[in-house]
Design a protein around this motif. Structure first.
Motif, PDB file in Angstrom:
ATOM      1  N   MET A 124       0.852  -1.188   0.000  1.00  0.00           N
ATOM      2  CA  MET A 124       0.000   0.000   0.000  1.00  0.00           C
ATOM      3  C   MET A 124       0.887   1.237   0.000  1.00  0.00           C
ATOM      4  O   MET A 124       1.655   1.453   0.930  1.00  0.00           O
ATOM      5  N   SER A 125       0.800   2.060  -1.040  1.00  0.00           N
ATOM      6  CA  SER A 125       1.635   3.253  -1.104  1.00  0.00           C
ATOM      7  C   SER A 125       0.972   4.442  -0.430  1.00  0.00           C
ATOM      8  O   SER A 125       1.611   5.459  -0.197  1.00  0.00           O
ATOM      9  N   GLU A 126      -0.318   4.333  -0.113  1.00  0.00           N
ATOM     10  CA  GLU A 126      -1.013   5.435   0.541  1.00  0.00           C
ATOM     11  C   GLU A 126      -0.998   5.259   2.051  1.00  0.00           C
ATOM     12  O   GLU A 126      -1.194   4.165   2.571  1.00  0.00           O
ATOM     13  N   THR A 127      -0.743   6.354   2.737  1.00  0.00           N
ATOM     14  CA  THR A 127      -0.796   6.368   4.201  1.00  0.00           C
ATOM     15  C   THR A 127      -2.068   7.090   4.604  1.00  0.00           C
ATOM     16  O   THR A 127      -2.369   8.158   4.070  1.00  0.00           O
ATOM     17  N   GLN A 128      -2.834   6.512   5.519  1.00  0.00           N
ATOM     18  CA  GLN A 128      -4.041   7.182   6.009  1.00  0.00           C
ATOM     19  C   GLN A 128      -3.909   7.391   7.502  1.00  0.00           C
ATOM     20  O   GLN A 128      -3.635   6.456   8.252  1.00  0.00           O
ATOM     21  N   ILE A 129      -4.110   8.633   7.912  1.00  0.00           N
ATOM     22  CA  ILE A 129      -4.039   8.995   9.325  1.00  0.00           C
ATOM     23  C   ILE A 129      -5.391   9.560   9.724  1.00  0.00           C
ATOM     24  O   ILE A 129      -5.782  10.631   9.268  1.00  0.00           O
ATOM     25  N   ASP A 130      -6.115   8.813  10.547  1.00  0.00           N
ATOM     26  CA  ASP A 130      -7.384   9.281  11.102  1.00  0.00           C
ATOM     27  C   ASP A 130      -7.087   9.891  12.470  1.00  0.00           C
ATOM     28  O   ASP A 130      -6.368   9.289  13.274  1.00  0.00           O
ATOM     29  N   ILE A 131      -7.639  11.060  12.726  1.00  0.00           N
ATOM     30  CA  ILE A 131      -7.408  11.735  14.003  1.00  0.00           C
ATOM     31  C   ILE A 131      -8.756  11.928  14.671  1.00  0.00           C
ATOM     32  O   ILE A 131      -9.655  12.551  14.102  1.00  0.00           O
ATOM     33  N   ILE A 132      -8.895  11.388  15.869  1.00  0.00           N
ATOM     34  CA  ILE A 132     -10.152  11.528  16.601  1.00  0.00           C
ATOM     35  C   ILE A 132      -9.927  12.396  17.830  1.00  0.00           C
ATOM     36  O   ILE A 132      -8.938  12.232  18.545  1.00  0.00           O
ATOM     37  N   ARG A 133     -10.829  13.340  18.032  1.00  0.00           N
ATOM     38  CA  ARG A 133     -10.778  14.138  19.250  1.00  0.00           C
ATOM     39  C   ARG A 133     -11.348  13.293  20.388  1.00  0.00           C
ATOM     40  O   ARG A 133     -12.286  12.509  20.197  1.00  0.00           O
ATOM     41  N   HIS A 134     -10.800  13.470  21.578  1.00  0.00           N
ATOM     42  CA  HIS A 134     -11.332  12.771  22.754  1.00  0.00           C
ATOM     43  C   HIS A 134     -12.797  13.134  22.976  1.00  0.00           C
ATOM     44  O   HIS A 134     -13.288  14.157  22.483  1.00  0.00           O
ATOM     45  N   GLY A 135     -13.485  12.312  23.737  1.00  0.00           N
ATOM     46  CA  GLY A 135     -14.872  12.582  24.096  1.00  0.00           C
ATOM     47  C   GLY A 135     -14.962  13.583  25.240  1.00  0.00           C
ATOM     48  O   GLY A 135     -13.952  14.128  25.706  1.00  0.00           O
ATOM     49  N   GLU A 136     -16.185  13.800  25.698  1.00  0.00           N
ATOM     50  CA  GLU A 136     -16.421  14.763  26.774  1.00  0.00           C
ATOM     51  C   GLU A 136     -15.689  14.353  28.052  1.00  0.00           C
ATOM     52  O   GLU A 136     -15.862  13.237  28.533  1.00  0.00           O
ATOM     53  N   PRO A 137     -14.881  15.244  28.635  1.00  0.00           N
ATOM     54  CA  PRO A 137     -14.212  14.920  29.891  1.00  0.00           C
ATOM     55  C   PRO A 137     -15.104  15.226  31.097  1.00  0.00           C
ATOM     56  O   PRO A 137     -16.077  15.973  30.992  1.00  0.00           O
ATOM     57  N   GLU A 138     -14.740  14.680  32.231  1.00  0.00           N
ATOM     58  CA  GLU A 138     -15.399  15.042  33.482  1.00  0.00           C
ATOM     59  C   GLU A 138     -15.066  16.496  33.814  1.00  0.00           C
ATOM     60  O   GLU A 138     -14.017  16.998  33.430  1.00  0.00           O
ATOM     61  N   GLY A 139     -15.986  17.142  34.516  1.00  0.00           N
ATOM     62  CA  GLY A 139     -15.696  18.497  34.982  1.00  0.00           C
ATOM     63  C   GLY A 139     -16.354  19.604  34.201  1.00  0.00           C
ATOM     64  O   GLY A 139     -16.129  20.779  34.485  1.00  0.00           O
ATOM     65  N   GLY A 140     -17.151  19.264  33.186  1.00  0.00           N
ATOM     66  CA  GLY A 140     -17.860  20.299  32.450  1.00  0.00           C
ATOM     67  C   GLY A 140     -16.975  21.090  31.500  1.00  0.00           C
ATOM     68  O   GLY A 140     -15.802  20.762  31.296  1.00  0.00           O
ATOM     69  N   ARG A 141     -17.561  22.137  30.957  1.00  0.00           N
ATOM     70  CA  ARG A 141     -16.875  22.942  29.944  1.00  0.00           C
ATOM     71  C   ARG A 141     -15.869  23.875  30.611  1.00  0.00           C
ATOM     72  O   ARG A 141     -16.234  24.718  31.437  1.00  0.00           O
TER      73      ARG A 141
END
Length: 195
Positions: free
Chosen positions: A1-18
């Motif tokens: 495979m000559s293609e590199t795929q990088i998926d980036i996921i943001r973390h979910g909601e943390p404890e402690g509110g906004r």
């Protein structure tokens, strides 16, 4: 495979509110945050390796996912979120009440209106781009998942699309557990992929 795929996921909601969580606030995922992350994982995950920020809102899910998939994961210190200096751990309401229009100025021009002691945005973007290039080189031809932060996705988006940092930071909203995909074909620049 000559293609590199990088998926980036943001973390979910943390404890402690906004509140402003940068590089020094290490709140774990809330129950909702865990569910958001698992909901974002496809039925047959395609990833060959997981790379994660060391902060627990990313690390703990990466450990659980790697265990579920029976694959390896790596912790990269420089994938930490940007440092917010004196705003670390504070809510937007608290900043507005105690610092007048400082938050509004920051949101309109985050490059030139950093909180006291905050990591410079250019330095952060360079730090993240160096990590991205290292991942692309080390995992060339593979499909990998990066578990990180909204700021990390913004920095990578800015570099790939050639957008000004202040535009990306003031105009790109990244929800919890949102996934951004980039692909790199041999001899070509990385591209963003929306699916």
């Amino acid at each position: 495979m000559s293609e590199t795929q990088i998926d980036i996921i943001r973390h979910g909601e943390p404890e402690g509110g906004r509140r402003y969580r940068g590089s020094s606030i290490d709140d774990p995922l809330s129950k909702i945050g865990w569910q958001q992350m698992w909901d974002a994982v496809p039925e047959k995950p395609p990833w060959e390796h997981i790379i994660t920020s060391p902060l627990s809102r990313c690390l703990k899910f990466s450990e659980a996912l790697a265990d579920t998939m029976s694959i390896d994961f790596s912790v990269v210190e420089n994938l930490k979120e940007i440092g917010f200096g004196s705003w670390e751990g504070r809510t937007p309401e608290d900043i507005k009440n105690l610092e007048g229009d400082a938050l509004e100025k920051f949101l309109l021009d985050p490059v030139n209106n950093r909180p006291e002691g905050a990591e410079p945005l250019d330095d952060f973007a360079n730090r993240i781009w160096t990590v991205y290039e290292d991942i692309a080189e080390q995992y060339h031809g593979q499909h990998v998942l990066v578990v990180a932060h909204a700021g990390v996705i913004r920095a990578i988006t800015s570099s790939i699309l050639g957008m000004a940092l202040d535009d990306v930071y003031s105009r790109l909203k990244i929800e919890y557990a949102a996934v951004s995909t980039t692909r790199i074909s041999a001899g070509k620049k990385p591209v963003m992929v929306l699916t």
